[in-house]
Scaffold this motif. Structure first.
Motif, mmCIF file in Angstrom:
data_model
loop_
_atom_site.group_PDB
_atom_site.id
_atom_site.type_symbol
_atom_site.label_atom_id
_atom_site.label_comp_id
_atom_site.label_asym_id
_atom_site.label_seq_id
_atom_site.Cartn_x
_atom_site.Cartn_y
_atom_site.Cartn_z
ATOM 1 N N GLY A 1 0.780 -1.227 0.000
ATOM 2 C CA GLY A 1 0.000 0.000 0.000
ATOM 3 C C GLY A 1 0.807 1.270 0.000
ATOM 4 O O GLY A 1 0.307 2.323 -0.413
ATOM 5 N N PHE A 2 2.091 1.209 0.452
ATOM 6 C CA PHE A 2 2.815 2.456 0.681
ATOM 7 C C PHE A 2 4.281 2.420 0.280
ATOM 8 O O PHE A 2 5.054 3.275 0.709
ATOM 9 C CB PHE A 2 2.672 2.862 2.152
ATOM 10 C CG PHE A 2 1.253 3.215 2.511
ATOM 11 C CD1 PHE A 2 0.723 4.447 2.175
ATOM 12 C CD2 PHE A 2 0.426 2.296 3.150
ATOM 13 C CE1 PHE A 2 -0.592 4.776 2.477
ATOM 14 C CE2 PHE A 2 -0.895 2.596 3.455
ATOM 15 C CZ PHE A 2 -1.402 3.848 3.115
ATOM 16 N N LEU A 3 4.698 1.461 -0.535
ATOM 17 C CA LEU A 3 6.056 1.499 -1.064
ATOM 18 C C LEU A 3 6.181 2.704 -1.986
ATOM 19 O O LEU A 3 5.304 2.965 -2.816
ATOM 20 C CB LEU A 3 6.358 0.210 -1.828
ATOM 21 C CG LEU A 3 7.818 -0.001 -2.247
ATOM 22 C CD1 LEU A 3 8.721 -0.142 -1.015
ATOM 23 C CD2 LEU A 3 7.942 -1.242 -3.129
ATOM 24 N N ALA A 4 7.263 3.457 -1.832
ATOM 25 C CA ALA A 4 7.440 4.680 -2.627
ATOM 26 C C ALA A 4 8.878 4.771 -3.114
ATOM 27 O O ALA A 4 9.819 4.494 -2.373
ATOM 28 C CB ALA A 4 7.092 5.915 -1.798
ATOM 29 N N SER A 5 9.009 5.132 -4.381
ATOM 30 C CA SER A 5 10.332 5.314 -4.981
ATOM 31 C C SER A 5 10.123 5.920 -6.360
ATOM 32 O O SER A 5 8.993 6.034 -6.844
ATOM 33 C CB SER A 5 11.056 3.966 -5.114
ATOM 34 O OG SER A 5 10.423 3.171 -6.117
ATOM 35 N N ASN A 6 11.208 6.293 -6.989
ATOM 36 C CA ASN A 6 11.101 6.800 -8.359
ATOM 37 C C ASN A 6 10.577 5.724 -9.302
ATOM 38 O O ASN A 6 9.824 6.015 -10.235
ATOM 39 C CB ASN A 6 12.462 7.324 -8.826
ATOM 40 C CG ASN A 6 12.872 8.577 -8.073
ATOM 41 O OD1 ASN A 6 12.183 9.584 -8.106
ATOM 42 N ND2 ASN A 6 13.985 8.509 -7.350
ATOM 43 N N GLU A 7 10.946 4.462 -9.035
ATOM 44 C CA GLU A 7 10.453 3.364 -9.865
ATOM 45 C C GLU A 7 8.942 3.186 -9.709
ATOM 46 O O GLU A 7 8.233 2.915 -10.690
ATOM 47 C CB GLU A 7 11.168 2.059 -9.486
ATOM 48 C CG GLU A 7 12.657 2.020 -9.810
ATOM 49 C CD GLU A 7 13.534 2.644 -8.719
ATOM 50 O OE1 GLU A 7 14.762 2.493 -8.802
ATOM 51 O OE2 GLU A 7 12.985 3.272 -7.771
ATOM 52 N N ILE A 8 8.465 3.335 -8.483
ATOM 53 C CA ILE A 8 7.024 3.220 -8.231
ATOM 54 C C ILE A 8 6.274 4.345 -8.929
ATOM 55 O O ILE A 8 5.209 4.136 -9.533
ATOM 56 C CB ILE A 8 6.738 3.236 -6.721
ATOM 57 C CG1 ILE A 8 7.279 1.968 -6.046
ATOM 58 C CG2 ILE A 8 5.247 3.408 -6.440
ATOM 59 C CD1 ILE A 8 6.500 0.715 -6.317
ATOM 60 N N VAL A 9 6.814 5.553 -8.872
ATOM 61 C CA VAL A 9 6.161 6.685 -9.538
ATOM 62 C C VAL A 9 6.066 6.448 -11.037
ATOM 63 O O VAL A 9 5.041 6.720 -11.681
ATOM 64 C CB VAL A 9 6.921 7.994 -9.237
ATOM 65 C CG1 VAL A 9 6.406 9.142 -10.102
ATOM 66 C CG2 VAL A 9 6.805 8.354 -7.759
ATOM 67 N N THR A 10 7.136 5.901 -11.618
ATOM 68 C CA THR A 10 7.165 5.679 -13.070
ATOM 69 C C THR A 10 6.295 4.501 -13.490
ATOM 70 O O THR A 10 5.557 4.584 -14.480
ATOM 71 C CB THR A 10 8.616 5.432 -13.537
ATOM 72 O OG1 THR A 10 9.413 6.577 -13.201
ATOM 73 C CG2 THR A 10 8.675 5.195 -15.043
ATOM 74 N N GLY A 11 6.360 3.400 -12.732
ATOM 75 C CA GLY A 11 5.706 2.178 -13.173
ATOM 76 C C GLY A 11 4.512 1.730 -12.368
ATOM 77 O O GLY A 11 3.900 0.698 -12.671
ATOM 78 N N GLY A 12 4.153 2.472 -11.344
ATOM 79 C CA GLY A 12 3.014 2.113 -10.509
ATOM 80 C C GLY A 12 2.389 3.367 -9.929
ATOM 81 O O GLY A 12 2.157 4.344 -10.651
ATOM 82 N N ALA A 13 2.130 3.357 -8.634
ATOM 83 C CA ALA A 13 1.582 4.536 -7.969
ATOM 84 C C ALA A 13 1.934 4.482 -6.486
ATOM 85 O O ALA A 13 1.846 3.418 -5.871
ATOM 86 C CB ALA A 13 0.066 4.598 -8.138
ATOM 87 N N PRO A 14 2.342 5.606 -5.906
ATOM 88 C CA PRO A 14 2.550 5.655 -4.453
ATOM 89 C C PRO A 14 1.218 5.846 -3.736
ATOM 90 O O PRO A 14 0.196 6.149 -4.361
ATOM 91 C CB PRO A 14 3.454 6.879 -4.280
ATOM 92 C CG PRO A 14 3.104 7.759 -5.442
ATOM 93 C CD PRO A 14 2.706 6.849 -6.573
ATOM 94 N N ASN A 15 1.223 5.647 -2.451
ATOM 95 C CA ASN A 15 0.042 5.873 -1.603
ATOM 96 C C ASN A 15 -1.160 5.042 -2.022
ATOM 97 O O ASN A 15 -2.310 5.493 -1.963
ATOM 98 C CB ASN A 15 -0.331 7.366 -1.594
ATOM 99 C CG ASN A 15 0.679 8.212 -0.870
ATOM 100 O OD1 ASN A 15 1.177 7.836 0.185
ATOM 101 N ND2 ASN A 15 1.014 9.365 -1.441
ATOM 102 N N ASN A 16 -0.920 3.800 -2.415
ATOM 103 C CA ASN A 16 -2.043 2.985 -2.868
ATOM 104 C C ASN A 16 -3.021 2.648 -1.753
ATOM 105 O O ASN A 16 -4.208 2.430 -2.010
ATOM 106 C CB ASN A 16 -1.532 1.712 -3.536
ATOM 107 C CG ASN A 16 -0.991 1.997 -4.921
ATOM 108 O OD1 ASN A 16 -1.586 2.754 -5.678
ATOM 109 N ND2 ASN A 16 0.157 1.419 -5.243
#
Length: 533
Positions: free
Chosen positions: A155-170
């Protein structure tokens, strides 16, 4: 009045009443009428399973399913940090439960209470509470919804990779998705989408503040009042400041050599991933925090530090309840804390941006009381508990209430101090503990066995008083409208009168915040932005 009709309708569907079989467009759910005049729908999907490529991605709409689902069983609980999968937990966990009076109608819909569970954004700690007690306390005049949302790295993994390929604050996006589901579907269950009160405990109460400040305080009309119980104010980090969590997880899982580390993390089965789902120290701290994963500044859902957003007025200004318990910190601080060094280390592990001068000042504000000692505990346990409890829970609620009243001159902001003493907890030195009030709000038989035994015996009288205030607020945005006869008026918190309702069994009354607590909270408020609350 609906309540006057109820006596003749128990166990019988009223003319025009919502049918137990509800079509939510993508699926049909067969609810279960109970013998108490309440129908429940358990395990209703509100989003697609967040697995495979949807791991670490924003929630998607459920897939259409033509099969009628018998809604008699709760859905899986979301996987928590530090726990192994079980027969009741799974990554496929985005389910909600609906409880409604059996005689509810879509023509005359009822106010909705939407409850967000706690767990430090790392677990689902209040899953599947039974809404029947609240509905009965409201004289069958409300609908109750509770649900699961993703926590920990899911639910809350955050990184530049997450921003590019997923979404933060899920985890927060899941909450918003569930609120959108309510707007679209709750009328089919007899609930009013134009009269929704969000509530929550601990991280659920933090979620309330984060939803109020989401999208820079934009009002999407998903809810219309809020009640935060033991509101939690952890640090909120930027994407770059959260990168270490992602990097450490990539290293622990053996994904370092992959050309696409995010794809590698998504390819891992959840059983293996859970073995690597642990907390690690924040930069600048000696040991791991209680809760590492949490909401992140993403420039979208979370656009500012929570306290900064409130101070700037970037939040939805609605009727609200904030409150806390006398001893918020005792269930968190290690009981064997036996020195000032151990006390300060614990605090620094949770808030690593605290400076030496700030810790020194906090030590002065919270001197160790040699007379406040308990068997089988360290000499500094209660001192550390007091400072952590007020820093993270008590004082933020007081400070937010001040902001509402002083800056926006609201007359519908209510604050409380829960001080109902349970003999067992008191004897052990835990005092009046974090979120214990939810056992009274929901009713002691409806919280999955988490209520103190005294709430059914010596403290039983506090339950109807509490339930009446809460259901009154849910129904009318005012805790006094339908309060229990003989209970005191819950006066609003104002700029001139910092007053709150002091809950004590058989002695509930209004009180003013004392000068010593005001002094402590004023200092903690002054450093809130320094430590990224």
């Amino acid at each position: 009045m609906r309540s006057s009709l109820f006596a003749g309708l128990v166990g019988v569907s009223a003319v025009g009443a919502v049918k137990p079989l509800v079509d939510v467009s993508y699926s049909k759910y067969q609810g279960v009428p109970l013998g108490n005049g309440i129908t429940q729908w358990m395990g209703v999907r509100y989003a697609a399973p967040p697995v495979g490529d949807l791991r670490f991605a924003a929630p998607s709409d459920p897939v259409k399913n033509k099969t009628t689902i018998i809604a008699d069983t709760s859905g899986n609980i979301c996987l928590g940090t530090g726990s192994a999968p079980s027969n009741t937990s799974s990554e496929d966990c985005l389910f909600l439960n609906v409880f409604a009076p059996t005689n509810a109608t879509s023509d005359n819909p009822l106010p909705v209470y939407f409850f967000i569970q706690g767990g430090g954004f790392n677990t689902n700690s209040n899953p599947n509470y039974n809404g029947s007690g609240l509905i009965e306390a409201s004289n069958h005049n409300i609908v109750v919804v509770n649900f699961n949302y993703r926590v920990g790295p899911y639910g809350f993994l955050a990184s530049n990779e997450i921003v590019t390929g997923g979404a933060p604050n899920n985890g927060l996006r899941d909450q918003i998705k569930a609120l959108q589901w309510v707007q679209k579907n709750i009328k089919k269950f007899g609930g009013d989408p134009k009269h929704v009160t969000i509530g929550g405990a601990s991280a659920g109460a933090a979620s309330v503040t984060l939803l109020l400040t989401a999208h820079n305080g934009r009002n999407d009309n998903l809810f219309h009042a809020s009640a935060a119980e033991s509101q939690s104010f952890a640090a909120v980090r930027s994407i770059n400041e959260s990168q270490f969590m992602y990097d450490n997880l990539v290293i622990r899982t053996g994904c370092t050599s992959s050309n696409d580390t995010l794809a590698c993390l998504r390819s891992l089965n959840s059983t293996y991933l859970q073995t690597k789902n642990i907390n690690t120290p924040f930069p600048g701290a000696e040991g791991a925090p209680l809760y590492m994963y949490g909401p992140t500044l993403d420039g979208d859902v979370v656009t500012d530090l929570t306290m900064a957003a409130y101070r700037k007025g970037n939040f939805i200004k609605l009727p609200a309840i904030y409150g806390d318990d006398t001893n918020e910190g005792t269930v968190f601080v290690p009981v064997n804390t036996s020195s000032q060094g151990e006390s300060n280390t614990f605090l620094k592990n949770q808030f690593p941006l605290l400076t030496l001068s700030q810790i020194k000042k906090i030590n002065k504000l919270y001197p160790n009381n040699a007379s406040n000692q308990f068997p089988n505990s360290g000499a500094w346990w209660r001192q550390a508990s007091d400072q952590y409890g007020e820093l993270r829970y008590n004082c933020p609620g007081i400070n937010i209430s001040d902001i509402y009243a002083a800056t926006f001159n609201r007359k519908d902001i209510y604050n409380y101090h829960w001080d109902v003493v349970d003999p067992v907890a008191a004897a052990a030195g835990r005092g009046v503990t974090h979120t214990v009030e939810i056992a009274a709000i929901w009713g002691p038989n409806n919280t999955q066995g988490n209520a103190p035994a005294s709430y059914s015996t010596t403290n039983a009288n506090i339950v109807p008083v509490t339930q009446a205030y809460w259901t009154s607020f849910i129904r009318s945005y005012n805790p006094n409208t339908y309060r229990l006869k003989g209970s005191p008026i819950w006066e609003a918190w104002t700029q001139g009168q910092k007053q709150r309702l002091h809950f004590v069994t058989n002695a509930t009354a209004m009180e003013n915040v004392d000068a010593v607590q005001k002094e402590r909270c004023a200092y903690l408020s002054s450093i809130a932005l320094d430590i990224k609350q």
